[in-house]
Design an enzyme around this catalytic site. Structure first.
Site: not given
Length: 338
Positions: A172, A258
């Site tokens: 991320e 995710e």
């Protein structure tokens, strides 16, 4: 004809990689002594918007993601992967190898790389033994290029072109411009492909994998890429779904590597309505989905209770929090409909 040749090449390469014993162990100590564990999953590739197998069929993968290896390493074992396959109906999992200290996450790769690799190899071997796919996730919020190079070199040196493994090269990126992510990817992708030329690689996108629309305006010029979109349904609603829809309409192949049904803090109530809308989007576009996470922290997104055994084959429904039960139901439903 070109597609057929590519598929045949993938199948041949996968067979060679899967029958070599460079760390491909089975789910028990006795099986681990055998030197010819064979992976039977089909090699994957990306064509257009979709993930395909060697026959050219669209593949949709669904499973739970393991939590940070450094904090919830007790679940990085053979039994967890076996339970995903046999009790959850999963065909994929994700090994979240923490790259660096972040908040209450400590003892990551930068502090103890040997521990990180041991835990990663354990669950990769278990995924191979259980005929599952696994995402090798460099779970970083920062640009840790030097460590990433060492990490992916070690994995590809050991496993080569093993078809079970997908590589997620930057979990991320936070407040990072797309150009920096592209420059980083342009370093890591050739490194992985030097040993795993047919691998599917997952590229992170700006602002916690939410600005996929920005990435879609200037994608990387490599093949077999998926781009990650992350969401937490209670915090990320129609505006974020619109970003995903725009990216898809621009031709960007996505994977939900995710997600959660709660707030982006990992806590708060489950938003069943928003979760359902995200699943409708995933179903409509045949997106693979990984659900966060196998951990026992006191928060909504941590799927199991603190008294859950480390041996996941012993888990009962009492050990599974409401989010785990929703995730398991979603996995079973989506994989049975495949």
């Amino acid at each position: 004809m070109k597609k057929l040749i590519f598929a045949m090449t993938l199948a041949a390469t996968g067979a060679v990689a899967a029958t070599s014993c460079g760390g491909k162990t089975a789910a028990t100590t006795a099986e681990r002594e055998c030197a010819d564990t064979v992976a039977t999953v089909s090699p994957l590739h990306v064509e257009g918007l979709y993930l395909l197998n060697a026959k050219g069929d669209t593949v949709v993968l669904n499973g739970p993601s393991l939590g940070w290896h450094s904090n919830w390493g007790r679940f990085y074992n053979d039994s967890t992967i076996m339970a995903f396959k046999e009790k959850w109906g999963a065909n994929i999992t994700r090994a979240a190898i923490g790259a660096h200290t972040s908040g209450d996450v400590i003892n990551c790769y930068d502090a103890d790389s040997a521990d990180a690799m041991t835990k990663l190899f354990t669950v990769i071997d278990a995924a191979i033994a259980n005929d599952m796919y696994i995402i090798c996730d460099w779970h970083s919020h920062e640009n840790r290029l030097a460590d990433a190079r060492k990490f992916f070199t070690a994995v590809t040196d050991k496993y080569g072109d093993t078809p079970n493994i997908l590589y997620e090269i930057w979990n991320e990126p936070t407040e990072v411009e797309w150009q920096e992510i592209k420059d980083y990817a342009s370093e890591i992708i050739p490194l992985i492909r030097s040993k795993a030329p047919n691998s599917v690689i997952i590229v992170g996108t700006p602002r916690w994998d939410q600005d996929v629309d920005i990435a879609s305006e200037s994608p990387l010029e490599f093949d077999n890429l998926l781009y990650s979109v992350h969401y937490y349904a209670a915090s990320h609603g129609d505006d974020y779904r619109a970003k995903a829809e725009k990216a898809i309409s621009n031709g960007l192949p996505l994977i939900v590597s995710e997600c959660g049904s709660m707030e982006n803090t990992g806590d708060g109530p489950i938003d069943y309505e928003s979760w359902g809308k995200w699943m409708e989007l995933a179903d409509r576009h045949k997106l693979s989905v990984l659900m966060w996470d196998i951990a026992d922290k006191d928060e909504t997104c941590s799927m199991v209770t603190s008294d859950a055994p480390s041996n996941a084959m012993l888990w009962t429904d009492a050990h599974l929090k409401p989010w785990a039960q929703l995730a398991r139901k979603t996995i079973r439903t989506r994989n049975s409909a495949e």
